[in-house]
Enzyme design. Structure first.
Site, PDB file in Angstrom:
ATOM      1  N   SER A 144       2.164  -6.522   2.417  1.00 53.50           N
ATOM      2  CA  SER A 144       1.266  -6.163   3.522  1.00 53.50           C
ATOM      3  C   SER A 144       1.052  -7.374   4.413  1.00 53.50           C
ATOM      4  O   SER A 144       1.255  -8.516   3.986  1.00 53.50           O
ATOM      5  CB  SER A 144      -0.093  -5.702   2.955  1.00 53.50           C
ATOM      6  OG  SER A 144      -1.069  -5.596   3.968  1.00 53.50           O
ATOM      7  N   TYR A 157      -7.497  -7.161  -2.580  1.00 54.90           N
ATOM      8  CA  TYR A 157      -6.292  -6.561  -1.999  1.00 54.90           C
ATOM      9  C   TYR A 157      -5.319  -7.641  -1.534  1.00 54.90           C
ATOM     10  O   TYR A 157      -4.118  -7.579  -1.817  1.00 54.90           O
ATOM     11  CB  TYR A 157      -6.683  -5.654  -0.838  1.00 54.90           C
ATOM     12  CG  TYR A 157      -5.510  -4.929  -0.210  1.00 54.90           C
ATOM     13  CD1 TYR A 157      -4.903  -3.865  -0.855  1.00 54.90           C
ATOM     14  CD2 TYR A 157      -5.011  -5.318   1.038  1.00 54.90           C
ATOM     15  CE1 TYR A 157      -3.829  -3.193  -0.285  1.00 54.90           C
ATOM     16  CE2 TYR A 157      -3.946  -4.656   1.615  1.00 54.90           C
ATOM     17  CZ  TYR A 157      -3.356  -3.592   0.951  1.00 54.90           C
ATOM     18  OH  TYR A 157      -2.285  -2.945   1.527  1.00 54.90           O
TER      19      TYR A 157
END
Length: 273
Positions: A144, A157
């Site tokens: 990501s 995350y």
């Protein structure tokens, strides 16, 4: 469920019940590949299979946190595809957000287990299959833009996505003698149902609204699918998806102080922790 076999090249996809996984399945199927989609969501898997024409497709319900289940799923997929797995797309993941002091243990554990442990289990389990189809085999992991720079409320995350990038670099070196390609893709904000969530605990506003208000790009999911195709056929380790991810990567490399200030300013505007 399986509905065909043969000697087509075969991609095994986790998180295939929706979003990026589904888009990649459709993209590769349209180019003549045998497709295996896996997910914990059995209904979503059937919906994905229904979107793929022909019978070169297979689905298997899989919880990526279960190491033994990986062996069962891969064996099933290998058999369905006629005895080969050419590519693993390690894509299953969840988002979690919020101040670290407020996150519950279950939230932290779930994110670490699915986004990180699941990626490691998948790589370990698929290795002997990719060995057999090398040197044209590949492992592609979904990281990501949050794995390029961290932001307030994203510590868990971001930790998993930084780790996924590190895993790709490590296995790129470790598996080079086998001729297995390893890479990560780094999307920013992608047009998937995840944008309709809030992302942060205690917030009601959708991620989509915050992204649009900030003037950031939402990238079509099909662009991610094309990037996975490029990763399978290319020779880079990291692939950036979307203008936002590319801008973040450029700024982090050449203007790290400015990026840090922007993240701190954004945290202050949101009220910090």
């Amino acid at each position: 469920m399986s509905t065909g076999s043969g000697t087509k090249r075969h991609i095994f996809i986790t998180g295939g019940a929706s979003g990026i996984g589904r888009a990649v399945a459709i993209y590769f199927a349209a180019r003549g590949w045998f497709i295996t989609v896996t997910d914990v969501n059995a209904t979503g898997l059937e919906e994905t299979l229904a979107l793929i024409e022909g019978d070169a497709k297979h689905s298997h319900q899989l919880d990526v946190r279960d190491r033994d289940a990986w062996d069962v799923a891969l064996n099933s997929a290998n058999h369905a595809a006629g005895g080969r797995i050419d590519v693993m797309f390690n894509n299953a993941g969840i988002g979690t957000g919020g101040a670290i002091a407020q996150l519950e243990k279950a939230e932290i554990d779930a994110c670490l287990d699915i986004n990180l442990r699941g990626v490691l289990y998948g790589a370990q389990a698929v290795y002997p299959y990719l060995q057999k189809t090398a040197p044209s085999s590949a492992l592609v992991n979904t990281a990501s833009a949050a794995g390029i720079t961290g932001g307030s409320g994203m510590s868990v995350y971001s930790a998993t996505k930084f780790a996924v990038r590190g895993i790709a670099e490590s296995l790129d070196a470790e598996w080079a003698p086998d001729g297995i390609k390893v890479s990560s893709i780094c999307p920013s904000f992608i047009e998937t149902p995840l944008l309709d969530g809030t992302g942060h605990r205690g917030e009601n506003e959708q991620i989509r609204n915050r992204v649009l208000e900030a003037g950031l790009e939402i990238t079509p999911v099909e662009e991610v699918a094309k990037t996975v195709w490029d990763a399978v056929h290319g020779d880079d380790v990291h692939y950036l998806v979307g203008k936002t991810a590319k801008r973040i990567n450029f700024a982090k490399r050449w203007m790290p102080g400015r990026v840090r200030k922007q993240q701190r300013d954004a945290s202050s505007l949101l009220g910090g922790n």
